[in-house]
Write a protein that holds these residues in place. Structure first.
Motif, short mmCIF file in Angstrom:
data_model
loop_
_atom_site.label_atom_id
_atom_site.label_comp_id
_atom_site.label_asym_id
_atom_site.label_seq_id
_atom_site.Cartn_x
_atom_site.Cartn_y
_atom_site.Cartn_z
N PRO A 177 0.85 -1.20 0.00
CA PRO A 177 0.00 0.00 0.00
C PRO A 177 0.88 1.25 0.00
N PRO A 178 0.30 2.44 -0.28
CA PRO A 178 1.12 3.67 -0.22
C PRO A 178 1.56 3.96 1.21
N HIS A 189 -1.55 18.80 0.19
CA HIS A 189 -1.89 17.38 -0.03
C HIS A 189 -1.82 16.67 1.31
N LYS A 190 -3.00 16.20 1.76
CA LYS A 190 -3.07 15.67 3.13
C LYS A 190 -2.89 14.15 3.16
N VAL A 191 -2.32 13.69 4.25
CA VAL A 191 -2.21 12.24 4.51
C VAL A 191 -3.62 11.71 4.76
N PRO A 192 -3.98 10.53 4.22
CA PRO A 192 -5.31 9.99 4.50
C PRO A 192 -5.62 9.98 6.00
N GLU A 193 -6.78 10.45 6.33
CA GLU A 193 -7.17 10.66 7.74
C GLU A 193 -7.03 9.39 8.56
N VAL A 194 -7.35 8.25 7.98
CA VAL A 194 -7.33 6.99 8.73
C VAL A 194 -5.95 6.72 9.34
N ARG A 202 -8.66 -0.26 11.81
CA ARG A 202 -9.03 0.53 10.61
C ARG A 202 -7.83 0.72 9.69
N ILE A 203 -6.67 0.96 10.29
CA ILE A 203 -5.45 1.18 9.49
C ILE A 203 -5.09 -0.09 8.71
N GLU A 204 -5.16 -1.23 9.42
CA GLU A 204 -4.87 -2.53 8.76
C GLU A 204 -5.80 -2.75 7.58
N ASP A 205 -7.11 -2.52 7.82
CA ASP A 205 -8.11 -2.73 6.76
C ASP A 205 -7.84 -1.80 5.58
#
Ligand code: ADE
Length: 231
Positions: A177-178, A189-194, A202-205
């Motif tokens: 994954p990225p 450009h923001k880091v994904p909120e999760v 949630r992060i694993e998923d």
């Protein structure tokens, strides 16, 4: 693990192990690498290890006698899991084969140069031929370095938690994954909120979904035989 590298230009491989993870693996004794030059086994006064091809054609071929004497010497001292020859005609390397080799104790890697090595050495000594891809290098040395890097980093103890191989691309037949690091906002450009949520489930998923998405988009061939990820 012990790796014996056979090459007329060992310097091309040695440089690869002078830094970072590979250097640490050597320094910590997880792996030893010895270099052997067929020239040292040539008996003529010019120490000639290569010669012209029978039948004509451009390019030199590594002669059988020095290589055979060298290999006889090595094989008389240790039991080897494999005698590998790096060649574009070999089986293409992938993570599954790399995983398997990381469990070996002793391997010999022969690097060809110019046109390669005399066929009789392949017939008589080589147990495995490996390619690192469908293109031709000037010699097997960079291919040997790449093979060794991929294998050595999987030896238990070589990587720490931060560099763990378990989350590598291909380890689960998926691309990675990225990944993001600070700052959380780079030029808008923001880091994904999760990833900032602290919720590990949630992060694993999210990582699994992104890995799957990445693989579907870039390497759908990886998913073909992979029932686990083929929902
Ligand atoms: N020697 C030259 N080209 C090679 C390749 N693609 N893989 C392995 N060994 C090589």
């Amino acid at each position: 693990m012990n790796i014996d590298i056979v090459s007329i230009l060992p310097g091309l491989v040695q440089g690869f192990f002078q830094d970072s993870i590979m250097k640490r693996a050597l320094d910590a004794g997880h792996v030893t690498i010895n270099y052997h030059n067929p020239r040292d086994y040539a008996t003529d006064k010019h120490k000639q290890a290569d010669d012209y091809q029978f039948g004509g054609g451009a390019g030199m071929v590594l002669k059988p006698e020095p290589l055979a004497s060298l290999l006889d010497d090595l094989l008389s001292k240790k039991k080897y899991d494999e005698v590998i020859y790096m060649t574009p005609e070999g089986e293409t390397l992938n993570q599954k084969t790399v995983n398997r080799y990381s469990g070996c104790k002793n391997i010999i890697i022969i690097c060809g140069h110019y046109k390669g090595i005399d066929q009789r050495i392949r017939d008589l000594y080589v147990t495995k031929e490996i390619s690192i891809g469908d293109y031709v290098l000037s010699g097997g040395e960079p291919a040997a370095a790449i093979f060794c890097d991929a294998v050595i980093r999987l030896i238990p103890g070589v990587l720490n938690n931060e560099t763990s191989a378990l989350t590598d691309s291909f380890q689960d037949d998926l691309l990675a994954p990225p990944v993001y690091t600070r700052p959380a906002d780079f030029r808008g450009h923001k880091v994904p909120e999760v990833l900032l949520s602290g919720n590990f489930k949630r992060i694993e998923d999210w990582r699994y979904e992104k890995a799957l998405e990445n693989t579907k988009k870039r390497r759908p061939d990886l998913l073909k035989d992979n029932n686990k990820n083929n929902k």
